[in-house]
Scaffold this motif. Sequence first.
Motif, PDB file in Angstrom:
ATOM      1  N   LYS A 156     -59.734 -46.367  27.202  1.00  0.00           N
ATOM      2  CA  LYS A 156     -61.269 -46.351  26.906  1.00  0.00           C
ATOM      3  C   LYS A 156     -61.784 -45.495  25.878  1.00  0.00           C
ATOM      4  CE  LYS A 156     -62.444 -47.237  32.151  1.00  0.00           C
ATOM      5  NZ  LYS A 156     -63.321 -48.425  31.484  1.00  0.00           N
ATOM      6  N   GLY A 157     -60.824 -44.953  25.046  1.00  0.00           N
ATOM      7  CA  GLY A 157     -61.441 -44.256  23.927  1.00  0.00           C
ATOM      8  C   GLY A 157     -61.831 -43.063  24.139  1.00  0.00           C
ATOM      9  N   PHE A 158     -62.103 -42.409  25.444  1.00  0.00           N
ATOM     10  CA  PHE A 158     -62.253 -41.089  25.866  1.00  0.00           C
ATOM     11  C   PHE A 158     -61.498 -39.996  25.153  1.00  0.00           C
ATOM     12  CE2 PHE A 158     -64.052 -42.945  30.064  1.00  0.00           C
ATOM     13  CZ  PHE A 158     -65.033 -43.927  29.406  1.00  0.00           C
ATOM     14  N   ALA A 159     -60.224 -40.107  24.895  1.00  0.00           N
ATOM     15  CA  ALA A 159     -59.560 -39.280  24.416  1.00  0.00           C
ATOM     16  C   ALA A 159     -58.367 -39.702  23.736  1.00  0.00           C
ATOM     17  CB  ALA A 159     -58.773 -38.446  25.571  1.00  0.00           C
ATOM     18  N   SER A 160     -57.799 -38.947  22.716  1.00  0.00           N
ATOM     19  CA  SER A 160     -56.729 -39.655  21.931  1.00  0.00           C
ATOM     20  C   SER A 160     -55.264 -39.441  22.676  1.00  0.00           C
ATOM     21  CB  SER A 160     -56.495 -38.910  20.624  1.00  0.00           C
ATOM     22  OG  SER A 160     -56.144 -37.586  20.785  1.00  0.00           O
ATOM     23  N   GLU A 161     -54.329 -40.122  22.379  1.00  0.00           N
ATOM     24  CA  GLU A 161     -52.967 -40.001  22.851  1.00  0.00           C
ATOM     25  C   GLU A 161     -52.399 -38.668  22.651  1.00  0.00           C
ATOM     26  OE1 GLU A 161     -50.166 -43.938  22.703  1.00  0.00           O
ATOM     27  OE2 GLU A 161     -50.961 -43.191  20.730  1.00  0.00           O
ATOM     28  N   GLU A 162     -52.720 -38.022  21.404  1.00  0.00           N
ATOM     29  CA  GLU A 162     -52.235 -36.623  21.057  1.00  0.00           C
ATOM     30  C   GLU A 162     -52.963 -35.651  22.020  1.00  0.00           C
ATOM     31  OE1 GLU A 162     -51.179 -33.929  17.276  1.00  0.00           O
ATOM     32  OE2 GLU A 162     -52.574 -35.853  16.993  1.00  0.00           O
ATOM     33  N   GLN A 163     -54.268 -35.929  22.354  1.00  0.00           N
ATOM     34  CA  GLN A 163     -54.994 -34.756  23.027  1.00  0.00           C
ATOM     35  C   GLN A 163     -54.330 -34.795  24.582  1.00  0.00           C
ATOM     36  OE1 GLN A 163     -59.047 -36.445  22.416  1.00  0.00           O
ATOM     37  NE2 GLN A 163     -59.292 -34.768  20.844  1.00  0.00           N
ATOM     38  N   VAL A 164     -54.366 -36.265  25.008  1.00  0.00           N
ATOM     39  CA  VAL A 164     -53.718 -36.236  26.371  1.00  0.00           C
ATOM     40  C   VAL A 164     -52.265 -35.663  26.510  1.00  0.00           C
ATOM     41  CG1 VAL A 164     -52.860 -37.954  28.118  1.00  0.00           C
ATOM     42  CG2 VAL A 164     -55.008 -38.219  27.164  1.00  0.00           C
ATOM     43  N   ALA A 165     -51.317 -36.197  25.508  1.00  0.00           N
ATOM     44  CA  ALA A 165     -49.917 -35.676  25.621  1.00  0.00           C
ATOM     45  C   ALA A 165     -49.924 -33.992  25.593  1.00  0.00           C
ATOM     46  CB  ALA A 165     -49.150 -36.177  24.417  1.00  0.00           C
ATOM     47  N   GLN A 166     -50.855 -33.388  24.553  1.00  0.00           N
ATOM     48  CA  GLN A 166     -50.588 -31.884  24.538  1.00  0.00           C
ATOM     49  C   GLN A 166     -51.381 -31.294  25.727  1.00  0.00           C
ATOM     50  OE1 GLN A 166     -53.110 -31.422  20.917  1.00  0.00           O
ATOM     51  NE2 GLN A 166     -51.391 -31.165  19.482  1.00  0.00           N
ATOM     52  N   SER A 167     -52.421 -31.823  26.438  1.00  0.00           N
ATOM     53  CA  SER A 167     -53.105 -31.183  27.620  1.00  0.00           C
ATOM     54  C   SER A 167     -51.774 -31.190  28.632  1.00  0.00           C
ATOM     55  CB  SER A 167     -54.301 -32.129  27.904  1.00  0.00           C
ATOM     56  OG  SER A 167     -55.272 -31.804  26.911  1.00  0.00           O
ATOM     57  N   LEU A 168     -51.276 -32.504  28.902  1.00  0.00           N
ATOM     58  CA  LEU A 168     -50.263 -32.555  29.875  1.00  0.00           C
ATOM     59  C   LEU A 168     -49.154 -31.691  29.764  1.00  0.00           C
ATOM     60  CD1 LEU A 168     -50.020 -36.685  30.299  1.00  0.00           C
ATOM     61  CD2 LEU A 168     -50.345 -34.817  32.039  1.00  0.00           C
ATOM     62  N   SER A 169     -48.674 -31.386  28.502  1.00  0.00           N
ATOM     63  CA  SER A 169     -47.629 -30.327  28.314  1.00  0.00           C
ATOM     64  C   SER A 169     -48.050 -28.937  28.636  1.00  0.00           C
ATOM     65  CB  SER A 169     -47.179 -30.327  26.867  1.00  0.00           C
ATOM     66  OG  SER A 169     -48.181 -29.821  25.826  1.00  0.00           O
ATOM     67  N   GLU A 170     -49.396 -28.569  28.403  1.00  0.00           N
ATOM     68  CA  GLU A 170     -49.703 -27.301  28.470  1.00  0.00           C
ATOM     69  C   GLU A 170     -49.987 -27.291  30.419  1.00  0.00           C
ATOM     70  OE1 GLU A 170     -53.420 -26.309  26.974  1.00  0.00           O
ATOM     71  OE2 GLU A 170     -53.072 -26.996  25.095  1.00  0.00           O
ATOM     72  N   GLN A 171     -50.453 -28.281  31.250  1.00  0.00           N
ATOM     73  CA  GLN A 171     -50.524 -28.415  32.350  1.00  0.00           C
ATOM     74  C   GLN A 171     -49.154 -28.125  33.128  1.00  0.00           C
ATOM     75  OE1 GLN A 171     -51.730 -32.166  33.883  1.00  0.00           O
ATOM     76  NE2 GLN A 171     -51.416 -31.582  35.983  1.00  0.00           N
ATOM     77  N   LEU A 172     -48.355 -28.887  32.710  1.00  0.00           N
ATOM     78  CA  LEU A 172     -46.855 -28.912  33.146  1.00  0.00           C
ATOM     79  C   LEU A 172     -45.734 -28.125  32.948  1.00  0.00           C
ATOM     80  CD1 LEU A 172     -46.890 -33.093  33.777  1.00  0.00           C
ATOM     81  CD2 LEU A 172     -47.486 -31.357  35.376  1.00  0.00           C
ATOM     82  N   GLY A 173     -46.152 -27.611  31.847  1.00  0.00           N
ATOM     83  CA  GLY A 173     -45.253 -26.541  31.103  1.00  0.00           C
ATOM     84  C   GLY A 173     -44.002 -27.131  30.398  1.00  0.00           C
ATOM     85  N   PHE A 174     -44.196 -28.364  29.801  1.00  0.00           N
ATOM     86  CA  PHE A 174     -43.137 -28.843  29.112  1.00  0.00           C
ATOM     87  C   PHE A 174     -43.646 -28.974  27.531  1.00  0.00           C
ATOM     88  CE2 PHE A 174     -42.242 -31.151  33.125  1.00  0.00           C
ATOM     89  CZ  PHE A 174     -40.922 -31.443  33.055  1.00  0.00           C
ATOM     90  N   ALA A 175     -42.721 -28.887  26.617  1.00  0.00           N
ATOM     91  CA  ALA A 175     -42.745 -28.580  25.515  1.00  0.00           C
ATOM     92  C   ALA A 175     -43.300 -29.773  24.779  1.00  0.00           C
ATOM     93  CB  ALA A 175     -41.606 -28.243  24.538  1.00  0.00           C
ATOM     94  N   TYR A 176     -44.203 -29.547  23.890  1.00  0.00           N
ATOM     95  CA  TYR A 176     -44.747 -30.894  23.142  1.00  0.00           C
ATOM     96  C   TYR A 176     -44.284 -31.049  21.788  1.00  0.00           C
ATOM     97  CZ  TYR A 176     -48.182 -33.779  20.406  1.00  0.00           C
ATOM     98  OH  TYR A 176     -48.589 -34.771  19.737  1.00  0.00           O
ATOM     99  N   VAL A 177     -43.730 -32.169  21.334  1.00  0.00           N
ATOM    100  CA  VAL A 177     -43.366 -32.485  19.891  1.00  0.00           C
ATOM    101  C   VAL A 177     -44.234 -33.460  19.247  1.00  0.00           C
ATOM    102  CG1 VAL A 177     -41.406 -33.333  18.544  1.00  0.00           C
ATOM    103  CG2 VAL A 177     -40.801 -31.898  20.941  1.00  0.00           C
ATOM    104  N   ASP A 178     -44.466 -32.962  17.916  1.00  0.00           N
ATOM    105  CA  ASP A 178     -45.493 -33.877  17.298  1.00  0.00           C
ATOM    106  C   ASP A 178     -44.228 -34.766  16.361  1.00  0.00           C
ATOM    107  OD1 ASP A 178     -47.029 -35.355  15.460  1.00  0.00           O
ATOM    108  OD2 ASP A 178     -47.692 -33.374  14.416  1.00  0.00           O
ATOM    109  N   LEU A 179     -44.181 -36.074  16.871  1.00  0.00           N
ATOM    110  CA  LEU A 179     -43.064 -36.897  16.166  1.00  0.00           C
ATOM    111  C   LEU A 179     -43.483 -37.141  14.753  1.00  0.00           C
ATOM    112  CD1 LEU A 179     -42.098 -39.082  18.899  1.00  0.00           C
ATOM    113  CD2 LEU A 179     -40.706 -36.903  18.118  1.00  0.00           C
ATOM    114  N   GLU A 180     -44.741 -37.064  14.388  1.00  0.00           N
ATOM    115  CA  GLU A 180     -45.281 -37.608  12.804  1.00  0.00           C
ATOM    116  C   GLU A 180     -44.310 -36.865  11.936  1.00  0.00           C
ATOM    117  OE1 GLU A 180     -47.435 -40.243  10.934  1.00  0.00           O
ATOM    118  OE2 GLU A 180     -47.677 -39.992  13.012  1.00  0.00           O
ATOM    119  N   ASN A 181     -44.314 -35.555  12.236  1.00  0.00           N
ATOM    120  CA  ASN A 181     -43.601 -34.970  11.176  1.00  0.00           C
ATOM    121  C   ASN A 181     -42.422 -34.297  11.595  1.00  0.00           C
ATOM    122  OD1 ASN A 181     -45.994 -34.758   9.407  1.00  0.00           O
ATOM    123  ND2 ASN A 181     -46.937 -33.405  10.938  1.00  0.00           N
TER     124      ASN A 181
END
Length: 552
Positions: A42-67
């Motif tokens: 719906k364009g309310f949030a970006s994929e990256e924002q959702v993934a980073q927030s989920l990693s904070e919420q659930l305690g899993f590391a987040y990896v930025d695959l772009e770099n």
Amino acid sequence: MAEMRLGELLVNKKLITSSQLNEALKQHHETGEFLGEILVRKGFASEEQVAQSLSEQLGFAYVDLENYNLEPQIIKSLPFDLAVKYQVLPLFKRGDVLTVAMFNPLDLGTIDEIQKLINQRIRPVFAVPSRISKRIEEEYRKTEFMPILSEIEDIEITGLDSARVASLAPVVSIVDNLISTAVEMRASDIHLEPQGPHFYCRLRIDGILHDMPRLPKKYEAAIISRIKIMASMDIAEKRLPQDGRIQTHIDGKNVDLRISTFPTMYGENLVIRILDKTRLLFCLEDLGLSDGDLPVFEQIIHKPHGIILVTGPTGSGKSTTLYAALNKINAVEKNVITMEDPIEYEIKRARQSQVNVKAGLTFASGLRSIVRQDPDVIMIGEIRDRETAEIAIHAALTGHLVFSTLHTNDAASGITRLVDMGIEPFLVSSSVICIVAQRLVRVLCAQCKEQYKPDKEVLDELKIEKKASYKFYRQTGCRQCRDTGYSGRVGIFEILIPDDGVKKLIDKKGSSREIREYIVSEGATLLRQDGMDKLIKGITSLSEIFRVTQEI
């Protein structure tokens, strides 16, 4: 709820509003779709924002695959098919633990499945879904499938003509690697498919097409030109279909390649048919004929005259059956002559000829000449029209054994097809001595097939409810079978040998249904029944039987 906590986290970060969260939650409850996916769509949030927030919420590391720089050999830790199927990217390995990027590290079912398939412990981390897909495409294209691609991206081809670009060493290596990979994977066909900004590649393995990493769009014209040059085709002609042939040697195997191009709105589509001579089943015993059908068919092919027809759709193994039969009866005492389109494999001591419509050599005209070559056995690739059928029947009635094929769904329809072509029924009943209908089913992978008990409804439909003591198996998937659950194919067969009852039905122009009902009453085994026998022997799966016999 975890989804609520994710939503609140995004609201608290002021990445979305409360009304946007409520709208997304409503849709989540209605459809069951993940909240994060709804927010992104719906364009309310970006994929990256959702993934980073989920990693904070659930305690899993987040990896930025772009770099993220992958270790050179890490891609080999996970087969391409598994990476695509589960959207998982291997990142690094420490000890016996493989760290992988996933969008949903809580998917314990997927994690457990991968661990079982690769026999390795998995540690998941979060990553953006679109970036996972992108890196899978990039990394596997450079490693497992096309190691040479990384060498050609920087080559400047602007201003070079097609022939020069096609002769560049990296382009030659791409094509060679593509063909050798396909042969190694037991593919029967390579599909190169331009579409918009992409240049797709698919391989047909055991009758099913599988996606491979995309080829570089920049080299689409060069790759197609390279293959056309190898096949002695006109590289300048892109508006009309063309056919060509390549004979090559790969990993100690003599391989014939049949090339076909077809113009589309996005460019030339190219298909390579792979004829690996070392894989042809020249032995009747290996085709899949049952213990009851094999001796019957072997006895029929040793008859001195008559027509033997093999029926089925394209890709059902008809040519393989004909070659195996001819190989069985081929001897110095017999003159075997064939008319084929095309000649797929060489038969020792047989006289083989190929249809050449442009030169005037058709099945009918070729067959007329064959009967003047003192043949004992004639193989005509396909009976397509009345003229060919009439000559074949005349040859059979004058003392020749004739093999050919028809495109019909079952054996009984093979008889009515000849009558529909305009052949007199009494000629059909006098000349046809056997019709074999067949299909190919995939063989379950011996390493990973699992035993199960089908639902009672399925057993009732198949009329095998009394055979509950039989063991039923289904596909799962492992590294050895590239997660398909299958390895190789085998035939299922239906053999019709016209007796007096069938001949009477032919003479009175009986329908295929009447003929089928009669042979069943006489104890004939139909295609699906033969498939069921292979099912309860653990050779194939129920889904395969239904897939290849659903139109019957």
